[in-house]
Design a protein around this motif. Structure first.
Motif, PDB file in Angstrom:
ATOM      1  N   PHE A 254      47.600  39.375  41.458  1.00 22.50           N
ATOM      2  CA  PHE A 254      48.860  39.900  40.910  1.00 22.50           C
ATOM      3  C   PHE A 254      48.616  41.343  40.470  1.00 22.50           C
ATOM      4  O   PHE A 254      47.693  41.620  39.704  1.00 22.50           O
ATOM      5  CB  PHE A 254      49.304  39.051  39.718  1.00 22.50           C
ATOM      6  N   ARG A 255      49.453  42.231  40.957  1.00 23.99           N
ATOM      7  CA  ARG A 255      49.269  43.648  40.631  1.00 23.99           C
ATOM      8  C   ARG A 255      50.390  44.135  39.718  1.00 23.99           C
ATOM      9  O   ARG A 255      51.567  43.827  39.924  1.00 23.99           O
ATOM     10  CB  ARG A 255      49.205  44.499  41.896  1.00 23.99           C
ATOM     11  N   ASN A 256      49.998  44.904  38.689  1.00 27.04           N
ATOM     12  CA  ASN A 256      50.963  45.520  37.788  1.00 27.04           C
ATOM     13  C   ASN A 256      51.725  46.613  38.524  1.00 27.04           C
ATOM     14  O   ASN A 256      51.397  46.965  39.666  1.00 27.04           O
ATOM     15  CB  ASN A 256      50.235  46.106  36.573  1.00 27.04           C
ATOM     16  N   GLU A 257      52.739  47.154  37.865  1.00 26.79           N
ATOM     17  CA  GLU A 257      53.546  48.188  38.504  1.00 26.79           C
ATOM     18  C   GLU A 257      52.731  49.410  38.905  1.00 26.79           C
ATOM     19  O   GLU A 257      53.059  50.101  39.865  1.00 26.79           O
ATOM     20  CB  GLU A 257      54.700  48.601  37.573  1.00 26.79           C
ATOM     21  N   ASP A 258      51.636  49.663  38.176  1.00 23.80           N
ATOM     22  CA  ASP A 258      50.798  50.816  38.529  1.00 23.80           C
ATOM     23  C   ASP A 258      49.767  50.484  39.609  1.00 23.80           C
ATOM     24  O   ASP A 258      48.915  51.313  39.955  1.00 23.80           O
ATOM     25  CB  ASP A 258      50.081  51.370  37.287  1.00 23.80           C
ATOM     26  N   GLY A 259      49.831  49.255  40.142  1.00 24.63           N
ATOM     27  CA  GLY A 259      48.935  48.875  41.223  1.00 24.63           C
ATOM     28  C   GLY A 259      47.650  48.209  40.771  1.00 24.63           C
ATOM     29  O   GLY A 259      46.879  47.699  41.589  1.00 24.63           O
ATOM     30  N   SER A 260      47.389  48.204  39.470  1.00 19.02           N
ATOM     31  CA  SER A 260      46.151  47.606  38.969  1.00 19.02           C
ATOM     32  C   SER A 260      46.243  46.084  38.984  1.00 19.02           C
ATOM     33  O   SER A 260      47.331  45.504  38.880  1.00 19.02           O
ATOM     34  CB  SER A 260      45.852  48.097  37.549  1.00 19.02           C
ATOM     35  N   VAL A 261      45.089  45.445  39.133  1.00 14.04           N
ATOM     36  CA  VAL A 261      45.031  43.986  39.122  1.00 14.04           C
ATOM     37  C   VAL A 261      45.198  43.493  37.684  1.00 14.04           C
ATOM     38  O   VAL A 261      44.631  44.062  36.752  1.00 14.04           O
ATOM     39  CB  VAL A 261      43.686  43.490  39.696  1.00 14.04           C
ATOM     40  N   LEU A 262      45.979  42.421  37.519  1.00 15.87           N
ATOM     41  CA  LEU A 262      46.205  41.863  36.188  1.00 15.87           C
ATOM     42  C   LEU A 262      45.125  40.844  35.843  1.00 15.87           C
ATOM     43  O   LEU A 262      44.902  39.877  36.590  1.00 15.87           O
ATOM     44  CB  LEU A 262      47.576  41.193  36.119  1.00 15.87           C
ATOM     45  N   PHE A 263      44.449  41.075  34.740  1.00 12.48           N
ATOM     46  CA  PHE A 263      43.531  40.084  34.171  1.00 12.48           C
ATOM     47  C   PHE A 263      44.106  39.597  32.852  1.00 12.48           C
ATOM     48  O   PHE A 263      44.760  40.354  32.131  1.00 12.48           O
ATOM     49  CB  PHE A 263      42.144  40.690  33.940  1.00 12.48           C
ATOM     50  N   ARG A 264      43.866  38.325  32.539  1.00 10.34           N
ATOM     51  CA  ARG A 264      44.376  37.736  31.302  1.00 10.34           C
ATOM     52  C   ARG A 264      43.229  37.078  30.542  1.00 10.34           C
ATOM     53  O   ARG A 264      42.232  36.657  31.150  1.00 10.34           O
ATOM     54  CB  ARG A 264      45.457  36.682  31.620  1.00 10.34           C
TER      55      ARG A 264
END
Length: 512
Positions: A254-264
């Protein structure tokens, strides 16, 4: 999966390997199988129950044996209080005192939580704190309740929703209010004291570090004088390396709007790494919000000593047998004696093939079973409280073991499994006493006893898009799956968590 240069930099920054990410992606693709419940654990079949004389002997064993041992209280305390105040946040969004009366609001919405809150207003431990800040500002009782809640929750006021739960006022002693943090100090001074110093470790959010330090600075002299003990308090944060990747519904990162991968954050199971860094002979584990007022304190303390007494009793035997097994020269009678101990007292189960093994192979099996960390877990009679419970489970390899299982791990569409859960007699209050060293006094590597397949996949949303999140095996669930486990029935009075603000109105949190 293809990772960009920026992705790799993010992984490096967090301390997460590319192989770990690939493993997590595979977990999403494969899914996590439900746990297979064999049966609920009951008194006499997995849960020990003691009478008053037995409890007295166990308390005496702890009091006499713990001299010279290092004792530690380990308190997961990273939770923010936002969920505790959910009803209050909803109330601020839904109620305008200039438009309707409180009674009309209650009739319109059926908001029983706020009705209970408003009726018990003066009994909350923070009543005088909040009231002193809004005094004279309200033109009616209804507006006073609204302003009271607004003062508690607004970012530019007390902002209690931002607070870590451990630093909220929980108990009103008249001349001061006490936080759960303070109550844990006082409790530890009775059963987790080395010489004259009680040692505690809190896992907290990094953003709250200064707040905890300030609270300790403010109260330590007063508390030390009251309990005649000093305190060795340490903190740790959930490691960025335990964050887990989120994926979209196609199991792609899943990528954030800025293209970075989302970690939780990986959930409380990530704290097994924090626990693994502690070094003590006996570790007491208890959640930050499970505290009580002085009139119930003796029950809580005695219960902790009973659990510790069980640990010391069982551990003494386990260490003696571990030493025998290490020497390796055992006769058949000794082997049978150790097998009985492992099965009857450590609750471990053997493969049916064990009797066909050679003596050397049987010794290897027994050595593996005995040389494990031990956890003694208090279990409370089930009276409708939410939470995981104790079960006998059958793992993917056909092994039967004692585990603490959450309802999310159970296939509720399977009538037989749902029925086992429904008929469970006890639940888990998170009341553990742990032995994390072997017979030589060496600390176990706790990471070797985690069942990575007992995690959780949950559905979430971000920026209006669906995603799947991965939680690591829970600290007292899969993270301790391969420990030796003993369950003990404990009194309901030892369990008084504060999950919602109205729980503070219960007798366990009312000083007077």
């Amino acid at each position: 999966m293809t990772l960009t240069k920026n992705d790799l930099e993010l992984l490096s920054e967090k301390g997460i390997s590319e192989s770990k990410v690939n493993e997590q992606i595979e977990t999403f693709k494969e899914g996590i199988p439900f746990v297979q419940l064999e049966k609920a654990v009951t008194v006499g079949d997995g849960i020990l129950q003691f009478d008053a004389e037995q409890e007295k002997q166990l308390i005496e064993r702890f009091d006499e044996t713990q001299e010279g041992m290092t004792l530690l209280k380990f308190v997961p305390a990273s939770g923010a209080a936002s969920r505790m105040f959910r009803a209050l946040f909803n109330f601020l969004d839904a109620y305008d005192p200039s438009e309707e009366s409180l009674n009309d609001y209650f009739e319109r919405t059926g908001d029983t939580d706020m009705k209970t809150f408003s009726e018990g207003l003066t009994d909350f431990p923070f009543y005088r704190i909040v009231q002193s800040r809004i005094s004279g500002n309200a033109s009616s009782k209804d507006e006073e309740v609204y302003l009271f809640v607004k003062e508690m929750m607004s970012e530019d006021a007390l902002n209690y929703g931002f607070y870590p739960k451990g630093l909220l006022p929980f108990h009103n002693y008249g001349d001061h209010t006490a936080t759960p943090f303070e109550e844990h100090l006082k409790e530890a001074a009775v059963y987790a004291k080395n010489d004259d110093t009680a040692k505690l470790h809190f896992t907290i959010s990094e953003q709250h570090g200064k707040m905890f330090n300030q609270e300790f600075s403010n109260i330590k002299e007063r508390v030390s004088a009251a309990v005649k003990a000093s305190f060795d308090v340490s903190y740790s944060y959930q490691k960025p390396s335990t964050d887990t990747i989120a994926v979209d519904m196609k199991n792609e990162p899943f990528r954030n709007e800025d293209g970075s991968v989302l970690f939780r954050p990986g959930g409380h199971g990530a704290l097994i790494e924090n626990l693994n860094e502690q070094n003590a002979d006996i570790v007491f584990i208890k959640n930050i919000d499970n505290v009580t007022v002085p009139r119930f304190a003796n029950t809580v303390v005695d219960n902790k000593k009973v659990l510790a007494g069980v640990l010391l009793k069982v551990q003494k035997k386990a260490f003696e047998y571990a030493e025998l097994l290490n020497k390796g020269d055992l006769n058949s009678n000794q082997l049978e004696e150790i097998k009985s101990f492992v099965q009857d007292e450590l609750n471990a189960r053997f493969s049916e093939k064990l009797t066909s093994y050679s003596i050397e192979q049987q010794i290897d099996v027994l050595r593996d079973k005995v040389n494990r960390p031990i956890r003694i877990c208090g279990m409370v009679k089930n009276e409708g409280e939410p939470g995981g419970g104790p079960f006998w489970i059958n793992d993917r390899k056909g092994n039967i073991s004692l585990q603490i299982i959450e309802s999310a791990q159970i296939d509720m569409d399977d009538p037989e499994q749902a029925n086992i859960l429904k008929n469970a007699t006890h639940f888990n209050p998170v009341d553990l006493v742990c032995g994390i060293k072997n017979y030589r006094g060496e600390k176990y590597d706790l990471m070797k006893f985690v069942d990575a397949k007992q995690g959780f996949i949950t559905g979430k949303t971000k920026e209006g898009r669906d995603l799947k999140a991965l939680e690591l095996p829970g600290l007292w669930n899969g993270a301790m799956a391969y420990w030796n486990t003993i369950f003990v029935e404990v009194p309901l009075q030892t369990f008084s968590p504060v999950k919602t603000v109205n729980d503070l109105l219960k007798p366990a949190h009312q000083v007077q």
